[in-house]
Motif scaffolding. Sequence first.
Motif, PDB file in Angstrom:
ATOM      1  N   SER A 121       0.816  -1.223   0.000  1.00  0.00           N
ATOM      2  CA  SER A 121       0.000   0.000   0.000  1.00  0.00           C
ATOM      3  C   SER A 121       0.843   1.263   0.000  1.00  0.00           C
ATOM      4  O   SER A 121       0.324   2.354  -0.235  1.00  0.00           O
ATOM      5  CB  SER A 121      -0.960  -0.004   1.197  1.00  0.00           C
ATOM      6  OG  SER A 121      -0.252   0.006   2.411  1.00  0.00           O
ATOM      7  N   GLN A 122       2.154   1.112   0.240  1.00  0.00           N
ATOM      8  CA  GLN A 122       3.036   2.280   0.225  1.00  0.00           C
ATOM      9  C   GLN A 122       3.422   2.700  -1.182  1.00  0.00           C
ATOM     10  O   GLN A 122       3.919   3.805  -1.386  1.00  0.00           O
ATOM     11  CB  GLN A 122       4.310   1.986   1.037  1.00  0.00           C
ATOM     12  CG  GLN A 122       5.316   1.052   0.379  1.00  0.00           C
ATOM     13  CD  GLN A 122       4.897  -0.418   0.417  1.00  0.00           C
ATOM     14  OE1 GLN A 122       3.803  -0.747   0.862  1.00  0.00           O
ATOM     15  NE2 GLN A 122       5.744  -1.298  -0.067  1.00  0.00           N
ATOM     16  N   PRO A 124       1.667   3.490  -4.024  1.00  0.00           N
ATOM     17  CA  PRO A 124       1.048   4.733  -4.512  1.00  0.00           C
ATOM     18  C   PRO A 124       1.537   5.978  -3.760  1.00  0.00           C
ATOM     19  O   PRO A 124       1.650   7.048  -4.364  1.00  0.00           O
ATOM     20  CB  PRO A 124      -0.450   4.505  -4.274  1.00  0.00           C
ATOM     21  CG  PRO A 124      -0.618   3.030  -4.201  1.00  0.00           C
ATOM     22  CD  PRO A 124       0.647   2.500  -3.609  1.00  0.00           C
ATOM     23  N   HIS A 125       1.847   5.837  -2.470  1.00  0.00           N
ATOM     24  CA  HIS A 125       2.375   6.993  -1.731  1.00  0.00           C
ATOM     25  C   HIS A 125       3.687   7.442  -2.365  1.00  0.00           C
ATOM     26  O   HIS A 125       3.923   8.635  -2.556  1.00  0.00           O
ATOM     27  CB  HIS A 125       2.656   6.665  -0.264  1.00  0.00           C
ATOM     28  CG  HIS A 125       1.492   6.071   0.475  1.00  0.00           C
ATOM     29  ND1 HIS A 125       1.590   5.535   1.724  1.00  0.00           N
ATOM     30  CD2 HIS A 125       0.185   5.939   0.125  1.00  0.00           C
ATOM     31  CE1 HIS A 125       0.406   5.094   2.122  1.00  0.00           C
ATOM     32  NE2 HIS A 125      -0.455   5.323   1.160  1.00  0.00           N
ATOM     33  N   VAL A 127       4.672   7.054  -5.356  1.00  0.00           N
ATOM     34  CA  VAL A 127       4.424   7.653  -6.672  1.00  0.00           C
ATOM     35  C   VAL A 127       3.916   9.094  -6.511  1.00  0.00           C
ATOM     36  O   VAL A 127       4.367  10.012  -7.208  1.00  0.00           O
ATOM     37  CB  VAL A 127       3.415   6.799  -7.475  1.00  0.00           C
ATOM     38  CG1 VAL A 127       3.087   7.455  -8.805  1.00  0.00           C
ATOM     39  CG2 VAL A 127       3.980   5.395  -7.695  1.00  0.00           C
ATOM     40  N   GLY A 128       2.994   9.294  -5.578  1.00  0.00           N
ATOM     41  CA  GLY A 128       2.485  10.646  -5.319  1.00  0.00           C
ATOM     42  C   GLY A 128       3.577  11.556  -4.781  1.00  0.00           C
ATOM     43  O   GLY A 128       3.672  12.736  -5.157  1.00  0.00           O
ATOM     44  N   LEU A 129       4.402  11.004  -3.925  1.00  0.00           N
ATOM     45  CA  LEU A 129       5.527  11.773  -3.373  1.00  0.00           C
ATOM     46  C   LEU A 129       6.488  12.162  -4.495  1.00  0.00           C
ATOM     47  O   LEU A 129       6.994  13.296  -4.530  1.00  0.00           O
ATOM     48  CB  LEU A 129       6.240  10.916  -2.321  1.00  0.00           C
ATOM     49  CG  LEU A 129       7.346  11.568  -1.505  1.00  0.00           C
ATOM     50  CD1 LEU A 129       6.803  12.700  -0.647  1.00  0.00           C
ATOM     51  CD2 LEU A 129       8.019  10.519  -0.616  1.00  0.00           C
ATOM     52  N   ASP A 155      -2.135  -2.386  -5.442  1.00  0.00           N
ATOM     53  CA  ASP A 155      -1.485  -1.087  -5.270  1.00  0.00           C
ATOM     54  C   ASP A 155      -0.103  -1.036  -5.924  1.00  0.00           C
ATOM     55  O   ASP A 155       0.310   0.013  -6.414  1.00  0.00           O
ATOM     56  CB  ASP A 155      -1.368  -0.729  -3.780  1.00  0.00           C
ATOM     57  CG  ASP A 155      -2.636  -0.074  -3.247  1.00  0.00           C
ATOM     58  OD1 ASP A 155      -3.499   0.328  -4.061  1.00  0.00           O
ATOM     59  OD2 ASP A 155      -2.760   0.056  -2.009  1.00  0.00           O
ATOM     60  N   GLY A 159       0.314   1.406  -8.853  1.00  0.00           N
ATOM     61  CA  GLY A 159       1.297   2.456  -8.561  1.00  0.00           C
ATOM     62  C   GLY A 159       2.329   2.605  -9.664  1.00  0.00           C
ATOM     63  O   GLY A 159       2.588   3.715 -10.146  1.00  0.00           O
TER      64      GLY A 159
END
Lengths: 342, 321
Positions: A121-122, A124-125, A127-129, A155, A159
């Motif tokens: 689940s990390q 996508p984070h 990628v957004g970061l 994810d 991601g």
Amino acid sequence: MDEEGNVDAALMPKDLTDELIVKMYRDMSLARAFDAKALSLQRQGRIVTYAPTLGQEATQIGSCMAMRENDLFVPNFRQHSLYLLKGLPMEKMFISLRGYEDGSKGPKDFKVFPVVVPVGSQVPHAVGLAYAQKYKKSNAVVVSYVGDGGTSEGDFNEGINFAGVWKVPLVMVIENNQWAISIPRKNQTAAVTLAQKAFAAGLKGLQVDGNDVIAVYKAVSDAAKLAATGDPQVIECVTYRLGLHTTSDDPLKYRSAEETEEWKKKDPLVRVRKYLAKKGLWDDSMEQKMADEYRALIDDGVAKAEAFKPDPNSMFENIYSYIPETLKDEEDDAIASNYWQV
Amino acid sequence: MQMNMVASINNALKLCMQENKDVVLLGEDIGRDGGVFRVTDGLLDAFGSDRVVDTPLAESSIIGTSIGMALGGLRPVPEIQFAGFMLLGFAQLLNHAARYRARTRSGMSVPMVVRTPASGGVRTLEHHSDSPEALYSHIGGLVVVEPSNPYDAKGLLIKALHTNDPVIFLEPTKLYRLFKQEVPEDMYEVPIGKANLIQEGNDLSIITYGTMVPVVKNVVQKRNINADILDLRTINPLDEKAVLETARKTGKVLIVHEAELSFGVGAEIAARIAEKAMYDLKAPIIRIGSHSFPYPFPGYENYYVPNELKVSKAIDKLLSS
């Protein structure tokens, strides 16, 4: 670098000095010393469940050292070494492992994001970061980590697909340690490699010996340079979890001791030490001195963490940017009823 | 200026994007298409594709990448095309958006506003009419907002974008174009966590929000009922003070929402009144919601969603008790 510590000089990264290789060895050794201590503390009931890194030090230290000062790390839950290398105080590590969020608050501008437990689940984070880095023109590259099991998660696949469309500065490290708790790599996917999952998202994927710290360093350094230009990369580091999934687990229930013994021959630390010894850069007295130094560092962190006094009010004060009245009522009621006395 | 809710939300987004270059919109079809309800119409041309980002079709990663953007210093406004599809992002909201601040003892936070059209009444296909506010309100750490008119929609959205918390912003599809209202063109905020007493009366209290506000207002006006009407506007954190105040004042409480009745927002409100204002009540609390099963195909929706008659009968029951 092979298992005997022999390096193909032609393939040796130019920027990798002897000094840096000594640092790699020292950092890998710190990860291992920390791991041994954490395991021991868990068995004594002094920390909560722990996910050991034993055997995966080359993947973690090699990739961490390949990144630049301002690059960012989005780990899963097994990359304890990243926090140590990037400067989280030792006591904070143990405060977290003793079950208090207070350990997860890093120093200002800390480059490593907190432990993420739900597998994959990390991604996508990260990628957004990475999108935020590109948007703000920060020049930082984001490196994220996922296990072999994590590559089956939606994810992960979503991601890296987003990363390809957005052309963000991301290096996705797949830490393939062969086992997702009891599920072997071959039962995780019919794909021949995990790296090839990158291709479906339009990214480049590379497979590297994850127990060879120099190979990991080289692969991730090259990938980071490409990622910085908006060409995100996936690297599968083939390694092995020599220890437990977590301290709640008994690997002998699902894998043979023989298999683990075979992988012990490929221990990522042993080969670096052999390399350094051959070059006269490392010896037993240095090993002993380092071990003493780390023991003192770790013991000091444990002592401080064990002296840490939790503040139950902090649970209420860090949910929103303010305390809503209804939550404040719960907090006041808890204090008034005095049931926090333990 | 007279605006419907689509226009007022568009206007709020535009003002916030002008004010703060870290505000970034992302979602499916929000760019060139302007969103399936045209809420983001014109924003791509005004702000460019770096700030109005058409995403691949994957709700978990729309939420997940927004979390990463927020951690990276941006203020993302993900749009989920319909609330019924947002469950794919539910894990990201529960596991991360709601927890990041606590996890890091406020070292990091996730300021973002997840916008999604919610609730029914417009004869849509399955999954396009869901009212999931109770699911999100059950998660401490998330703010859940649902406006019932264009003015509140704009002010609440601006406030949400000025807040350092993850906000679930539910936009009632039925109210998008139901009516226009005078809405200031400038920036203004409507407070989060504050209910709005839209009508004062003494005989009973009707606590509602979202699509049911116009339904309740119609009944009360047509029948000239002397009632307090409390529009929650924010569901979580609940404005408990306003709820208790009206309950104590009239002693008769009707709670009306479109979401399924059982284990819903109405249950939470009724429980709080029972705990703290029981002895001020003159009659048992009545809850009205849709029936306790998922939203049906549109042919059956008029049998499912509470209507004026149902509200009217509940009012009769309370007034006669």
